[in-house]
Design an enzyme around this catalytic site. Sequence first.
Site, PDB file in Angstrom:
ATOM      1  N   GLU A 136       7.291   3.850   4.157  1.00  0.00           N
ATOM      2  CA  GLU A 136       7.577   5.017   4.968  1.00  0.00           C
ATOM      3  C   GLU A 136       8.957   5.607   4.785  1.00  0.00           C
ATOM      4  O   GLU A 136       9.535   6.153   5.748  1.00  0.00           O
ATOM      5  CB  GLU A 136       7.391   4.670   6.446  1.00  0.00           C
ATOM      6  CG  GLU A 136       8.374   3.641   7.008  1.00  0.00           C
ATOM      7  CD  GLU A 136       7.908   2.198   6.938  1.00  0.00           C
ATOM      8  OE1 GLU A 136       8.469   1.347   7.645  1.00  0.00           O
ATOM      9  OE2 GLU A 136       6.970   1.925   6.163  1.00  0.00           O
ATOM     10  N   ASN A 137       9.538   5.568   3.596  1.00  0.00           N
ATOM     11  CA  ASN A 137      10.862   6.169   3.395  1.00  0.00           C
ATOM     12  C   ASN A 137      10.875   7.570   3.995  1.00  0.00           C
ATOM     13  O   ASN A 137      10.007   8.389   3.720  1.00  0.00           O
ATOM     14  CB  ASN A 137      11.181   6.253   1.901  1.00  0.00           C
ATOM     15  CG  ASN A 137      10.900   4.959   1.177  1.00  0.00           C
ATOM     16  OD1 ASN A 137      11.458   3.928   1.481  1.00  0.00           O
ATOM     17  ND2 ASN A 137       9.985   5.032   0.212  1.00  0.00           N
ATOM     18  N   GLU A 167       1.813   6.057   7.600  1.00  0.00           N
ATOM     19  CA  GLU A 167       3.182   6.293   7.144  1.00  0.00           C
ATOM     20  C   GLU A 167       3.830   7.443   7.908  1.00  0.00           C
ATOM     21  O   GLU A 167       5.029   7.402   8.206  1.00  0.00           O
ATOM     22  CB  GLU A 167       3.204   6.568   5.638  1.00  0.00           C
ATOM     23  CG  GLU A 167       2.592   5.476   4.777  1.00  0.00           C
ATOM     24  CD  GLU A 167       3.121   4.087   5.096  1.00  0.00           C
ATOM     25  OE1 GLU A 167       4.330   3.948   5.391  1.00  0.00           O
ATOM     26  OE2 GLU A 167       2.322   3.132   5.062  1.00  0.00           O
ATOM     27  N   GLY A 172       0.812  -1.207   0.000  1.00  0.00           N
ATOM     28  CA  GLY A 172       0.000   0.000   0.000  1.00  0.00           C
ATOM     29  C   GLY A 172       0.844   1.255   0.000  1.00  0.00           C
ATOM     30  O   GLY A 172       0.564   2.211  -0.723  1.00  0.00           O
ATOM     31  N   ALA A 173       1.914   1.250   0.826  1.00  0.00           N
ATOM     32  CA  ALA A 173       2.785   2.424   0.932  1.00  0.00           C
ATOM     33  C   ALA A 173       4.049   2.021   1.659  1.00  0.00           C
ATOM     34  O   ALA A 173       4.137   0.944   2.263  1.00  0.00           O
ATOM     35  CB  ALA A 173       2.080   3.562   1.673  1.00  0.00           C
ATOM     36  N   HIS A 219       5.189   6.367  11.202  1.00  0.00           N
ATOM     37  CA  HIS A 219       6.489   5.702  11.047  1.00  0.00           C
ATOM     38  C   HIS A 219       7.658   6.688  11.100  1.00  0.00           C
ATOM     39  O   HIS A 219       8.793   6.272  11.375  1.00  0.00           O
ATOM     40  CB  HIS A 219       6.553   4.977   9.709  1.00  0.00           C
ATOM     41  CG  HIS A 219       6.047   3.577   9.746  1.00  0.00           C
ATOM     42  ND1 HIS A 219       6.486   2.647  10.650  1.00  0.00           N
ATOM     43  CD2 HIS A 219       5.139   2.938   8.951  1.00  0.00           C
ATOM     44  CE1 HIS A 219       5.877   1.494  10.424  1.00  0.00           C
ATOM     45  NE2 HIS A 219       5.054   1.646   9.414  1.00  0.00           N
ATOM     46  N   GLU A 258       5.588  -1.569  13.056  1.00  0.00           N
ATOM     47  CA  GLU A 258       4.297  -1.713  12.382  1.00  0.00           C
ATOM     48  C   GLU A 258       3.123  -1.711  13.349  1.00  0.00           C
ATOM     49  O   GLU A 258       2.046  -1.199  13.022  1.00  0.00           O
ATOM     50  CB  GLU A 258       4.297  -2.990  11.533  1.00  0.00           C
ATOM     51  CG  GLU A 258       5.344  -3.002  10.423  1.00  0.00           C
ATOM     52  CD  GLU A 258       5.187  -1.855   9.426  1.00  0.00           C
ATOM     53  OE1 GLU A 258       4.134  -1.177   9.429  1.00  0.00           O
ATOM     54  OE2 GLU A 258       6.128  -1.621   8.651  1.00  0.00           O
TER      55      GLU A 258
END
Length: 963
Positions: free
Chosen positions: A353-354, A387, A350-351, A390, A409
Site C-alpha cells: 500500500e505505498n 490497498e 500480493g500487493a 490502507h 491490516e
Amino acid sequence: MVTFGCFPSESHTDTQFKPAGVLKRFSMTSGKVDDEPSTWDKYGVKLVSALCVTLLGIGLILIIVFETQRAGPAPKPWQQFRLPDTLTPIHYDVEVRPDLTTFVLTGRVDISVRCATPTSYVILHSSDQEIDRNSAPTVQGSDGQKTPSVTSWFLFPENEFLVLELSEDLREGEVYTITVYFRGAVRAALNGFYRSSYVNEQGQTRYLGITDFQPQDARKAYPCFDEPAFKATFNVTVVHQQEYTALSNMPLESTESRGGGWVADRFQKMVRMPTYLLAFGVSDFVSINSTTSTGIATKIWARPEYIAAGMGDYGLDVANRVVAYFEDYFGVPFPLPKIDHIALPDFNSGAMENWGLITYRETRLLYDTNSPSATVRKATARIIAHELAHMWFGNLVTMEWWDGTWLNEGFASYIQYKGLDFAEPQMNVMEHFAYDRSQSVMVDDSLTSSNPVYRPVTTADDVTQIFGSIIYSKGASILRMLENFIGEETFKKALKTYLSKNAYGNAVQDQLWAELTTAAREDGQTDLDVKAVMDTWTLQMGYPVVTMTRDYTRGTAEVTQQHFLVDSASTVVVTSELGYRWYVPLTYLTQANLANTPVQTWMAPNEGSKVITIQGASANEFVLTNINHAGYYRVNYDPTNWQLLADHLNGDNFEDIPADNRGTLVDDAFNLARAGMLDLTTALSMTQYLVKERHFIPWSMALRATSYIERVVGSVPDISDLWEQYMRQQISPFYEEVGWTLLQGDYNTEVGQVVAISNACGYGNGRCVNNATMMFDLWINTNNNSHIPERLKSTVYCTAIKHGGRPEWDFAWQQYLTASASEQNRLLSAMACTRDTDTLNTYLERSRDDSLVRRQSAPLVVESVGRNSVGKSLAWSFLRDNWDFYFDNYDGTSFTMTGIVEDVTRQFSTQADLDELETFLATHPNQGTATQAFSQAVENTQANIRWRRDNEDKLRAWLQAQR
C-alpha cells in the site's frame, strides 16, 4: 544481584561487553579504521561507595553498602533493538541512482532531525549498504552556530544500525541535517530496492527496479529512521537511464539532464509518513489513466503489451470508483493528487500500500476481460479495495509500533469488502465473508500456539512473523463483529473522528476504542464500553465456543462459554489475565422467525452460564445462533437441536437458513467433533443435505471443513476410498445439473459451476474426468487451448495431469515456460497434481532454478506438492534437505516461510511424522520467521494422531453404512 560488604567488586574490562556486530570503526580525526572502538576502553562497572556509620560510645561500626548488579554496564544505545528517541526526523531529501545494467544503487540522503534529548550519538538504520568513506557522514546545524563534528562512525549489523559519534552533545530543540552517501545493490532478493525482469514481445529481456519496504526494508535502500512512529516528509529524486520512466509517491516536479544518457526526476514533496511507505521505481512500463469524480489522477502501469491488450482497464475502473467511495465512507478526503497502481512481474506478496504508488504482483492487478473469470475478477477488485483502504488505515493514521499492525491490516481486510461490494454489488460479497476470512483463521486460532491480534514485538523476527492470518483475518472478523453490535452508522461516525484527529500521526487501539465508545453513547448505547469488550478479543488469543442447552419444556436455554481448543488434550501455556473469557454478542433466530432481525444478548466474561428465554421457539423447532456468522465464535447445541437442524437441512425449505450459516453449521460441527465436543456421526450427518445444495458458499465451507478428514486418513486406503465415494455421491447431482456448458448469470451461478466441476473431477466422477482429459488432449493435439474456458482451466489442467502420465506433464511444462503470468500460476499448481513420484521430485528440483521458476513462485511449487497426498513425504524431504536454500532466500518475508511449513506438514498424522518434525527442530534451532508455523505443525500433528486413534473406526463404520 545485590551483595553487602565494604570492598568494591572487581572491575570489568570493556572487551567482555563488546558487541559481536562491531568489528571496525572509522575515525573522522585520524581518517583510519581502528581495530578497537575507542569508547569501549575502560568501560567498567560503576560502584556505589560503601557507607560506614560509627555509633558514639559503643565502638560498633554499622556498614551498609549498596552495590550495582554485577551483570555489567548498561548497554549502549545501538545495542538495543529499538531506535533511541533522542532524535526525531522531520524531512528527508533522498536521491538514488539505480543502474539497471550493473545493478548498483548509489545515492545520498539528507535527513532533517530535531533533537529531543541531548545526545552525542546519531543512530539510524542501514542494512546491506556501504557508506562512502570518501564522503563521510556529516551532521550540520541549521542555526549557523558551531555544530558538533562526527569523530567516528560504524555499522552495527546486529541491529542494522549506522552509528555516528559526535564531538559533543546535540542541543535539545535544535534542528540538524544528517548527510550520508551510500552504495548498495539493486537487489536480487524481493525486498528493499530490487530488480525484476520480463521478456518483451521482441524477445528482449527488460529490467526494472522497484521498492518493497514493509516492514523493515527501507533501511536496505537508504539510511533512515526505519520505525513507523518516526514519520517525516520526503522529497525524492531518481536519477535513471533515460530509456526508463521513474515513479514515486508524488507527481513529477522537474526533470534535468545529468549527461551520459542519465536524467534526474525530482518528485513533489510528500506528506508525513513512515519510511516503509516510501516508494520509487524505474521501468519501461506504460500506463492508462483516468481521473476520479473527486479529481484524483489514477493510472495503471504494466508491461506495454499487457496495457495494449486492455488488461489494466478493469483495475482502473475499480480503483477510480473505490477511492471516491472511501472518501465518502470515511468522510476524509484523499490527500494526494494521484495514485499509481503498478503490476510487477516479481513481487513477494500480493500487493503493498505505498501511499500514492501501490505495487502489485501482476496476477493480482491485471484482469483479461477477453478471458472472463468471476473468481479472478473478485480477487482483482478485492485486492485493489484492500490497498486503497490502507490509504486511510495505515497511511494517514499509522500504528505506533508493529504490535498494533492489526489496526492496519485488520481494518483493510474488513473495509475492503465494503469497497468490493460498492464496485461489484451483484456479488453479494458480505455473504462470502465467513468463508473468505473467519473459517480458515479459526482453525489456526484454536491452537495453543496461536497469539493475540495485539501482541508484543521485541525482535526483528517478531516484526515479520506478526504478518499472518491472525492480524488479517481475525482482525477483520472481530471488526465485523464490532460493527454488527455497535451499528454501521455509529461505526462510520467514530472512524471519521478517529481518522481526523490522528491524521498524519500515529495511534494505538485504545484511541479508536475511545472514539467508538463516545459515538455509541451519543447514539443511545449508554452502557457500552468498547475497550472493555474489545480487549477480550484483542489481548488474548483464541475465541470461545458457546454451548446452548435448551429446556424444551420451559422455552429457555442455558448458554455457557469456554475457550475452544481443537485438540482437547492440549494445554494452554500462555496465561491470560482475562481468563480466556470474552464479551460475546450472542445473536439467534428461531425456526419460525428466520426472516426477522436477530435477537441479541450479551454474555459477559464473569458469567459462567446464563439462562435466556428463547423468544418464539416451540419444542419441535430449532434455534439458530450466530446469525450470518457475524460473531467470532463457534456454537454447540444440545443433541436435540442438532437433530432439528439436520432434519431441516434435509427438508425442502433448507434454503431459508442463510447460505453462510448453512456452511457454518457444517464447519462448526466438524471442528467440535475434532475437539471431542460433538460426536463425529453428528458432524457427518450435517453433510448429508449437500446432495441438494447448489450455492457455492455452503459447499465451499463444507469442503474446507471436511478436507480435514482427507488429510488425516489419506494414507488409510480403505477409509480414503470410502470417503471419496461418499463425497462423489454428494457432489455428482450438482455436477450433472450444471454440466460443462458455460452458465451465464450472477456470480453465485458462475462460481457454483466451477465448484461443482472441480470437485466432481477431484472426487473421481468418471464423466467429469473424461471430459477434462479430452479437453487437455485437444490442447496437446492442436497447441491451442482456447476451447478450455478460463474459469475451468485450473480444473482441466490438474485433472488431466493427475490421471495422465509423463507426456501430459512434459507438455504442461513446455507451455509453462512461455506462458503469461496468470497462466504460469495455473500450470505451476496443476503440475503438482501428478501422482508420479519421480516427476514430482524432478519438479521440486527445478523449482530451485530461478531461470526456470521465478523466485516468487518457487514456494508455490513445494506448497502444491505438499498438498498432494502422494507428494507429502517428498515435499517434506525436499524442504528438510534444502532448508538453507529456503531460509536464505525467503526468511524475513511475510507469509512465505509460514505458508511453506503449513502446506508441507498439514497432512502429518502419524508418530513417524511427528518424530521427523521433532528431529528436524532439534537440529535446526533457528527457524526464523517459520518458528510459530513449526510450533503449530507439531501441535497439529499431535492432534491428528489422537484424532485417528479415536475416530478411524467410527468413520469407517459410518461411511460403510452410506453405501
